[in-house]
Design a protein around this motif. Structure first.
Motif, mmCIF file in Angstrom:
data_model
loop_
_atom_site.group_PDB
_atom_site.id
_atom_site.type_symbol
_atom_site.label_atom_id
_atom_site.label_comp_id
_atom_site.label_asym_id
_atom_site.label_seq_id
_atom_site.Cartn_x
_atom_site.Cartn_y
_atom_site.Cartn_z
ATOM 1 N N THR A 42 0.854 -1.202 0.000
ATOM 2 C CA THR A 42 0.000 0.000 0.000
ATOM 3 C C THR A 42 0.887 1.248 0.000
ATOM 4 O OG1 THR A 42 -0.008 0.226 2.414
ATOM 5 C CG2 THR A 42 -1.805 -1.092 1.464
ATOM 6 N N LEU B 181 5.117 4.721 2.824
ATOM 7 C CA LEU B 181 5.474 5.831 3.714
ATOM 8 C C LEU B 181 6.191 5.311 4.960
ATOM 9 C CD1 LEU B 181 2.087 7.792 3.595
ATOM 10 C CD2 LEU B 181 4.287 8.710 2.828
ATOM 11 N N ASN C 277 -3.166 13.323 4.034
ATOM 12 C CA ASN C 277 -3.902 12.082 4.259
ATOM 13 C C ASN C 277 -3.503 11.476 5.609
ATOM 14 O OD1 ASN C 277 -4.234 8.958 3.910
ATOM 15 N ND2 ASN C 277 -5.436 9.869 2.266
ATOM 16 N N ALA D 209 -2.841 8.594 6.299
ATOM 17 C CA ALA D 209 -1.767 7.599 6.131
ATOM 18 C C ALA D 209 -0.404 8.197 6.494
ATOM 19 C CB ALA D 209 -1.746 7.095 4.692
ATOM 20 N N ASP D 210 -0.203 9.462 6.157
ATOM 21 C CA ASP D 210 1.081 10.104 6.456
ATOM 22 C C ASP D 210 1.261 10.270 7.966
ATOM 23 O OD1 ASP D 210 0.242 10.839 3.682
ATOM 24 O OD2 ASP D 210 2.246 11.729 3.647
ATOM 25 N N MET E 248 3.975 16.683 -0.102
ATOM 26 C CA MET E 248 2.836 15.962 -0.694
ATOM 27 C C MET E 248 2.242 16.782 -1.842
ATOM 28 S SD MET E 248 -0.793 15.831 -0.572
ATOM 29 C CE MET E 248 -1.106 16.921 0.795
ATOM 30 N N ALA F 290 1.556 10.270 -3.978
ATOM 31 C CA ALA F 290 0.380 9.391 -4.102
ATOM 32 C C ALA F 290 -0.593 9.927 -5.147
ATOM 33 C CB ALA F 290 -0.318 9.246 -2.750
ATOM 34 N N SER G 128 1.022 5.646 -4.410
ATOM 35 C CA SER G 128 -0.067 4.762 -3.973
ATOM 36 C C SER G 128 -0.828 4.289 -5.207
ATOM 37 C CB SER G 128 -1.016 5.533 -3.049
ATOM 38 O OG SER G 128 -2.289 4.919 -3.037
ATOM 39 N N PHE G 129 -1.208 3.038 -5.193
ATOM 40 C CA PHE G 129 -2.040 2.488 -6.282
ATOM 41 C C PHE G 129 -3.298 1.868 -5.683
ATOM 42 C CE2 PHE G 129 2.466 2.306 -7.533
ATOM 43 C CZ PHE G 129 2.429 3.166 -8.625
ATOM 44 N N ASP G 130 -3.888 2.604 -4.743
ATOM 45 C CA ASP G 130 -5.084 2.086 -4.064
ATOM 46 C C ASP G 130 -6.300 2.180 -4.989
ATOM 47 O OD1 ASP G 130 -6.249 4.630 -3.821
ATOM 48 O OD2 ASP G 130 -5.666 4.912 -1.756
ATOM 49 N N TRP H 171 -9.285 17.118 2.605
ATOM 50 C CA TRP H 171 -9.496 16.254 3.744
ATOM 51 C C TRP H 171 -9.941 17.082 4.928
ATOM 52 C CZ3 TRP H 171 -4.419 15.728 1.347
ATOM 53 C CH2 TRP H 171 -4.261 14.565 0.580
#
Ligand SMILES: Cc1ncc(COP(=O)(O)O)c(C=O)c1O
Length: 382
Positions: free
Chosen positions: A66, A71, A93, A95-96, A138, A166, A188-190, A330
């Motif tokens: 992911t 990260l 995000n 995630a960071d 980012m 991402a 990211s390739f979500d 966000w």
């Protein structure tokens, strides 16, 4: 009254899964080697070719499970640990933030620039202390950071930059493909990204030693050679030299990603056209700010508008009734309970934009009727 859409609800995101992706998935399943294998190697080569990594730069791609894993591993490899600080936009995000915390470090929040919603480089240096280990750069939606200035700041203070790309896989910064700006870049390739593996991530890193360590760290620390796994087989003996995680990419995911990358030019240009249409059609509405990006150099991830009349919630409700889903990317990091004690600079722009932004539907090969329906629905909101 809401204007109706004869088709269905238009989602914010819609992955482009066509017969090629399905055929690739079946082929990889029929191979019978489900874990990390030959498709992962091919996917890494494809990512390197999109980034046009030049052999002299000694930059290489390591695929992982992911973007979050990318990260986390990058920060650990940079030596980020307990007591350290990592500078990041608060407008980022989750995630960071969680990757920083997973290393035992703390995020330090910096504001974004109003025109790009990327980190405001002029506000970084006053937040740097002896504890600062890394700055996360980012790229947001349809914009890229001021990478030249970030490189300068990193050099001046001997701090590493982690490029969170991402949103910008397949985009360009000053004519150079994203992935070539810093020593550490992650993708990211979500499921919602311009190129998806269903779930997947990648790290572009400089230096051969880093590759070997990353290849072990993504395989719970096992030092068995990636070259062997890339032939769809494995070693039964290996060493474990340091901490690792189960963060590798599987063949099935890589196969789908390869099928997607083959379409990247089509994906990029269709998304550019949709963004341009949104931008042209929404530019003169006085209660909206519709960003005008350099779409020609971007593989646009999302198109957002800012609602300036304080009626964001009403607009989103109205659009939903018109058959148009919208999103919010966000909430600000410093407003989460878990992160509320983190150090921060002034966050005036962040505080303002998090109450104004709305993400509009943006899909690869989005049908023009749907785009026009989104636009007409916005225009009809009073
Ligand atoms: C800016 C940014 N960084 C990192 C991530 C994490 O990527 P993933 O969802 O693949 O874990 C995302 C996910 O949307 C993101 O938007």
């Amino acid at each position: 009254m809401a204007i109706t859409n004869n088709s269905k609800q238009i989602p914010v995101f819609k992955p482009l899964i066509e017969k090629e992706e399905i055929a690739a998935a079946i082929e990889s399943l029929e191979l019978g080697w489900l874990g990390m294998g030959s498709y992962v190697k091919e996917f890494e080569d494809q990512v390197a070719s999109v980034c046009k990594l030049d052999a002299k730069s000694d930059r290489h791609v390591v695929a992982v499970s992911t973007g979050h894993a990318a990260l986390h591993l990058s920060l650990l490899m940079m030596g980020v640990g307990p007591g350290d600080e990592v500078i990041t936009p608060s407008f980022n995000n989750a995630a960071d933030f969680q990757a920083i915390r997973a290393c035992g470090a703390d995020p330090v929040f910096v504001d974004v620039k109003e025109d790009t919603l990327c980190i405001d480089v002029s506000k970084i240096e006053k937040m740097i202390t002896k504890k600062t280990k890394c700055i996360i750069a980012m790229d947001y939606d349809i914009f890229v950071c001021d990478h030249d200035e970030l490189i300068e700041i990193g050099r001046r203070h001997k701090i590493s930059i982690l490029h969170d790309a991402a949103h910008s896989f397949g985009s360009y910064y000053k004519g150079n493909p994203v992935g070539n700006q810093h020593d550490w870049t992650m993708f990211s390739f979500d499921p919602v990204k311009t190129i998806t593996c269903i779930d997947g991530g990648a790290i572009v890193v400089a230096g051969h030693e880093n590759i070997k360590r990353l290849q072990a760290k993504r395989l719970i620390g096992m030092t068995q050679p990636a070259a062997q796994m890339y032939t769809n087989s494995r070693a039964w003996t290996y060493d474990i030299e340091e901490l690792g995680f189960r963060y590798h990419m599987a063949n099935l995911h890589a196969a789908i990603g390869i099928a997607q990358i083959k379409k990247i030019d089509e994906i990029r240009s269709s998304r550019q056209k949709t963004c341009q249409l949104y931008c042209d059609e929404l530019a003169n509405i006085d209660w909206i700010e519709a960003p005008r990006g350099e779409f020609g150099s971007m593989n646009p991830f999302l198109y957002y508008i800012r609602v300036l009349n304080g009626k964001r919630a009403e607009l989103r409700e109205y659009l939903k009734a018109c058959g148009v889903d919208t999103g919010i990317h966000w909430q600000a990091g410093h407003t989460f309970k878990y992160l509320s004690n983190c150090r921060r600079g002034s966050l005036d722009i962040t505080e303002q934009i998090v109450n104004e932004i709305v993400s509009l539907p943006l899909h690869s090969k989005m049908n023009k009727y749907d785009v026009m329906h989104v636009i007409e629905s916005i225009k009809s909101f009073v």
